[in-house]
Design an enzyme around this catalytic site. Structure first.
Site, PDB file in Angstrom:
ATOM      1  N   LYS B  76       0.849  -1.187   0.000  1.00  0.00           N
ATOM      2  CA  LYS B  76       0.000   0.000   0.000  1.00  0.00           C
ATOM      3  C   LYS B  76       0.888   1.243   0.000  1.00  0.00           C
ATOM      4  CE  LYS B  76      -4.033   1.834   2.556  1.00  0.00           C
ATOM      5  NZ  LYS B  76      -4.968   1.577   3.667  1.00  0.00           N
ATOM      6  N   SER B 151      -9.816   1.256   2.632  1.00  0.00           N
ATOM      7  CA  SER B 151      -8.984   2.121   1.824  1.00  0.00           C
ATOM      8  C   SER B 151      -7.834   1.395   1.122  1.00  0.00           C
ATOM      9  CB  SER B 151      -8.386   3.213   2.710  1.00  0.00           C
ATOM     10  OG  SER B 151      -7.494   2.642   3.662  1.00  0.00           O
ATOM     11  N   SER B 175     -10.001  -1.116   6.788  1.00  0.00           N
ATOM     12  CA  SER B 175      -9.399  -0.863   5.475  1.00  0.00           C
ATOM     13  C   SER B 175      -8.689  -2.037   4.804  1.00  0.00           C
ATOM     14  CB  SER B 175      -8.446   0.331   5.548  1.00  0.00           C
ATOM     15  OG  SER B 175      -9.173   1.535   5.544  1.00  0.00           O
TER      16      SER B 175
END
Lengths: 482, 484
Positions: B76, B151, B175
């Site tokens: 990420k 996310s 997330s």
């Protein structure tokens, strides 16, 4: 004016003498190239996290114990938030409602002059908490721009908040001196005020004598010497007194001290004060102090050391307190006393020749180029009556300052050793008496002060190297004879 | 190759049939082919990835073996990999390169994993759909008209689309679990502190946790095993008990397991298709000898409010450092004041959701509001934690849906921030209580994946993985892949 009484409380930021910063491993050394002592943590880079330097906690505990304060078993770090160019994260990590050190007492020396006849006083300490320093903004180095140096960002501070127990600028100065002496003796601060290691803000208000409620408080920032604290407070008390006497209201505000002009000037009004949006720092767990961490010996505190000097070295209170002006000064004295084997003489040298030399050159004891062992050897020569004191002060001590390391060899090589041969001195004294029959006669006729003249003549004849005590003895004996 | 399991990759690497370098090249090629449609990747650094792969190949050639040695992993974009871009999905960090390695990344590299790409994400990990990325939304490989969940959108899509067998995301309020649920993956939000946050761009510090994402519990365990454990650089990190049991992971027995079903997680708002799939999965647990017990978590209805108060407060503080002075976007104009520089930079650099949360959080922490909002939220947080503690006196684990819905269409909730926040309703409990939660494939609703989560007591992370391993030995949902 006498209708008002000053109420003063000091806040002192003590920079802790640690190798690394409060929350990262960066060095704390002063004077490094700008922004070189930085890392992701103190630069506030994304993703970086603070980790607490355990040494700072031990130092805070040491101070707390010396102040007979409560060491909180659990205290919490908070974020104090505001935007500024030298505050990389947009917040300062400090402590919240509970500080690591709370409710202590600082005792000021028992000088009656400080508060009339009421004798020794103690000032309450509200709290002392750990916090990180901000960087340094320099507005003068570059035209039209402010340059930021983040070497200082994240350096560990202990903010020591005194209670409003002080009643005069002199007391405030004594408080500051005592605190300064305490933190340097505890070894938690280098005490260097020019480099900002020991910074003071003062809160001062006036109230009518004999009334309880405090008046409107004004904060004075950036007082970087003992004298400035006293002068700024004197100015501010006059200023406030004049306003109050004229019936004007004071406004709570922050003022800065301008040492050159000798006045305080408004910096900002408290009404537009920041909302710092304090909240608990989620990156750091609660600071827990175990009972075991409160044990162990403290370094000897100034007060105790003064008592010891008086008891075991036979020094006066004045001498002892003067020797304790700073930890290095006191430590030099102790080393000198040991090396010479004569504490009282060592004290005389410290307060005499050594202090004179340091004061003349504006130096601290750390800058004295003579090791205590070397000076100790000189003191011993005098005490053992190998050398007389005048020669020691006037000739040998300056040589030591220039780098001479062996006083005994120097004295021998220069032929400075004192004459202690009683027979030789008797011959010499008799010669002087014979050469000055008038003076001898007048002395015997009652002019006692002529004895000094005769001693002087004898010393002079001996080239300044005679054992003065012996000369006196012999002279008295010879004068008594006839 | 795209759907090869880590086990088969390890065998290939050990036998010399595959190389780490080859796996990187295959992954990059797949990104090249598919990512124009999926937009899961923000950046790649082929030379750096290949360099790591060659190091891994040398270690493999020397006979070394390991759970992640030579295997690609997508990171990420809020995880710092030294020298590569690290935008956290925000324009304010466009062009910023990580000057150091995050601890989790350093530990992955140490174990021989090969970072393949930096993944798209909601700006600063704030979002439930992936649509709040400053660089455009990632798409769900099961239906590219739908969101992949956020996310950690790009991380999940990267595994779901076969770019790499592993990805790391971060989980503040769901997330990693939400995108795992929407993309048919397994993802763990560890007990708070099990994975170091050092080098993870902070969103809400008391809630943020790195989360491993893969297809199976076994693969998540492989990732967790090489990263877990206290980190001297993160004062909130802790050691994970039984870490050694993560590799190789063994299935736990489901017989006699007491599975709690919190009533509050099965009420109104739960989509029928999701409920059906979850009930089907629960039946599998029951068939294997588990006992299903209804329990209460009475303060659940306050969880979303408490979560958003704590989260936005911390966000408003954590994002203060982006001021245009030292790094990232800087809107410098000759003659401006410091305040103008900061305001211009922050206005230009932050997206709508970031600004929304900064404003909310600043308000919550302001004088006069702190007690009513932030302090109250902390109290609710304590009550929620106590709810869980009480429930775990009755049951071993809790089982719930990850989300009330399956993946929703792009744009469906974009204009309704509140509806977007409600997608997190089942996800925020575990973070508020600091507990581990494992999301895993539990079935399908109209062709779209449905995720279930198991929550356990603090530091029961290994046990949760062992239980889901047992479930996955009995089911094949996790083996299904989207058609691309």
């Amino acid at each position: 004016m006498s209708a008002f009484e000053a109420v003063i409380g000091l806040e002192v930021h003590v920079q802790l003498k640690t190798k690394s910063k409060l929350f990262c491993a960066c060095p704390t050394a002063y004077g490094l190239p700008p922004n070189s002592a930085t890392c992701p943590v103190c630069l506030g880079l994304p993703g970086a996290l603070p980790t607490l330097n355990a040494e700072t906690v031990r130092m805070a505990i040491r101070l707390g114990r010396a102040l007979e304060a409560r060491i909180q078993p659990r205290s919490t770090f908070y974020r104090k938030q505001y935007f500024y160019g030298d505050l990389p994260k947009g917040y300062q990590i400090t402590q919240g409602p509970v500080a690591i050190v709370e409710e202590g007492t600082l005792r000021l020396p028992g000088d009656a002059a400080v508060r009339g006849a009421s004798g020794p006083i103690a000032c309450g300490i509200e709290r002392a908490h750990l916090e990180e320093d901000a960087g340094k903004s320099n507005h003068d180095l570059h035209d039209g721009a402010t340059l930021v140096d983040l070497n200082r960002a994240g350096v560990a501070l202990l903010e020591i908040v005194g209670k409003p127990d002080l009643r005069s600028p002199l007391e405030a100065m004594e408080y500051l001196k005592s605190l300064h002496r305490l933190v340097t003796f505890l070894g938690i601060c280098d005490g260097n005020m020019e480099e900002g290691s020991f910074r003071c803000d003062a809160n001062v208000s006036l109230r009518k004598v004999g009334t309880e409620p405090f008046g409107t408080r004004v904060e004075i920032k950036n007082l970087n010497s003992f004298n400035n604290v006293r002068r700024a407070l004197e100015f501010e008390i006059l200023r406030q007194g004049r306003l109050l006497a004229a019936g004007d209201a004071l406004t709570p505000e922050t003022r800065g001290w301008d040492a050159d002009k000798g006045e305080t000037r408004i910096q900002r009004s408290k009404e537009g004060a920041h909302d710092y949006r304090f909240f608990p720092e989620p990156d750091l767990p609660t600071l827990v102090i175990e009972p075991a961490e409160l044990k162990g010996a403290l370094p000897e505190l100034p007060e105790a050391r003064a008592q010891r000097f008086m008891a075991s070295h036979g020094l006066s209170e004045f001498e002892a307190t003067t020797l304790l002006q700073s930890r290095p000064f006191a430590e030099y004295f102790e080393a000198l006393a040991t090396a010479s084997g004569h504490a009282k003489a060592a004290c005389n040298w410290m307060l005499g020749e050594v202090s004179r030399h340091l004061n003349d050159h504006g130096l601290g004891i750390g800058a004295l180029p003579v090791a205590p062992e070397v000076l100790g050897a000189l003191v011993r020569l005098v005490e053992d009556r190998v050398l007389n004191l005048t020669t020691a002060k006037d000739t040998v001590f300056p040589a030591l300052l220039k780098g001479e390391r062996d006083p005994a060899a120097f004295v021998a090589a220069q032929g400075l050793g004192q004459v202690s041969d009683r027979g030789a001195i008797e011959d010499l004294v008799r010669g002087i008496l014979a050469a000055n029959p008038d003076a001898v006669a007048q002395f015997r006729g009652g002019r006692a002060n002529l004895r000094g003249f005769l001693v002087g003549q004898a010393m002079k004849a001996g080239g300044g190297k005679l054992d003065a005590r012996l000369v006196n003895d012999v002279l008295d004996a010879e004068l008594a004879k006839a | 190759m795209a759907w090869a399991t880590p086990n088969s990759m390890r065998e290939g690497l050990a036998a010399g049939d595959l190389s780490a370098e080859g796996l990187v090249q295959a992954g990059l090629a797949r990104i090249q082919r598919l990512d124009g449609r999926l937009e899961a990747v923000l950046s790649t650094d082929a030379p750096r990835s290949l360099e790591q792969a060659r190091i891994a190949d040398a270690r493999l050639a020397g006979g070394e073996r390991g759970p992640v040695l030579g295997l690609p992993v997508v990171l990420k974009d809020n995880l710092h990999w030294k020298g590569t871009p690290c935008t956290s999905g925000s324009r304010i960090l466009a062009g910023y390169r990580a000057p150091y390695d995050a601890t989790v990344v350093a530990r992955l590299l140490q174990a021989g994993a090969v970072p393949l790409a930096k993944a798209n994400m909601d700006e600063f990990a704030m979002g439930s759909s992936g649509e709040f990325s400053a660089f455009g939304p990632a798409r769900n490989p099961w239906d590219t008209a739908r969101v992949p969940g956020g996310s950690s959108s790009g991380s999940a899509v990267s595994v779901a689309a076969g770019y790499a067998p592993f990805a790391l995301g971060s989980d503040t309020g769901g997330s990693v679990r939400l995108p795992a649920s929407f993309c048919n993956l397994t993802a763990l939000r560890p007990t708070y502190g099990v994975l170091s946050r050092y080098g993870v761009t902070a969103m809400a510090s008391s809630l943020d946790q790195v989360g491993p994402i893969a297809r199976t519990a076994e693969d998540v365990a492989a990732l967790l095993g090489v990263m877990a454990g206290a980190d001297p650089l993160d004062a909130t990190s802790v050691d994970l008990p039984r870490q050694e049991a993560l590799w190789p992971l063994r299935a736990a027995t489901l017989k006699g397991l007491r599975v709690g079903l919190p009533r509050e997680y099965f009420g109104e708002g739960l989509e029928a298709g999701v409920r059906e799939a979850i009930e089907g999965a629960l039946q599998r647990f029951k068939d294997a000898g588990a006992e299903l017990v209804e329990v209460d978590l009475p303060h659940t209805r306050y969880a979303i409010d408490a979560y958003y108060l704590v989260c936005t407060s911390e966000v408003s503080s954590n994002l203060s450092r982006f001021d245009g002075l030292r790094y990232g976007l800087s809107e410098r104009v000759e003659g401006q004041t410091l305040a103008e520089l900061m305001a211009l930079t922050r206005n230009a650099g932050f997206g709508a959701e970031a600004k929304r949360r900064i404003l909310l959080g600043t308000f919550c922490l302001s004088k006069g509001h702190y007690d009513a909002f932030y302090l109250k939220a902390l109290k609710v947080r304590t009550l929620i934690r106590q709810d869980f503690l009480k429930a775990f006196e009755q049951v071993d684990v809790l089982a719930t849906p990850v989300s009330p819905t399956v993946a929703f269409p792009l744009g469906a909730k974009l204009d309704d921030p509140l509806a977007m926040h409600l997608a997190d309703v089942y996800a925020v409990g575990a973070p508020l209580a600091g507990l581990p939660a494992l999301a895993f494939p539990a079935g399908f609703s109209a062709g779209l994946p449905v995720g279930m989560q198991l929550m356990g007591p603090a530091l029961s992370d290994v046990r949760l993985l062992e239980l889901v391993q047992a479930f996955q030995e009995r089911t094949d949902y996790h083996l299904r892949t989207p058609e691309l």
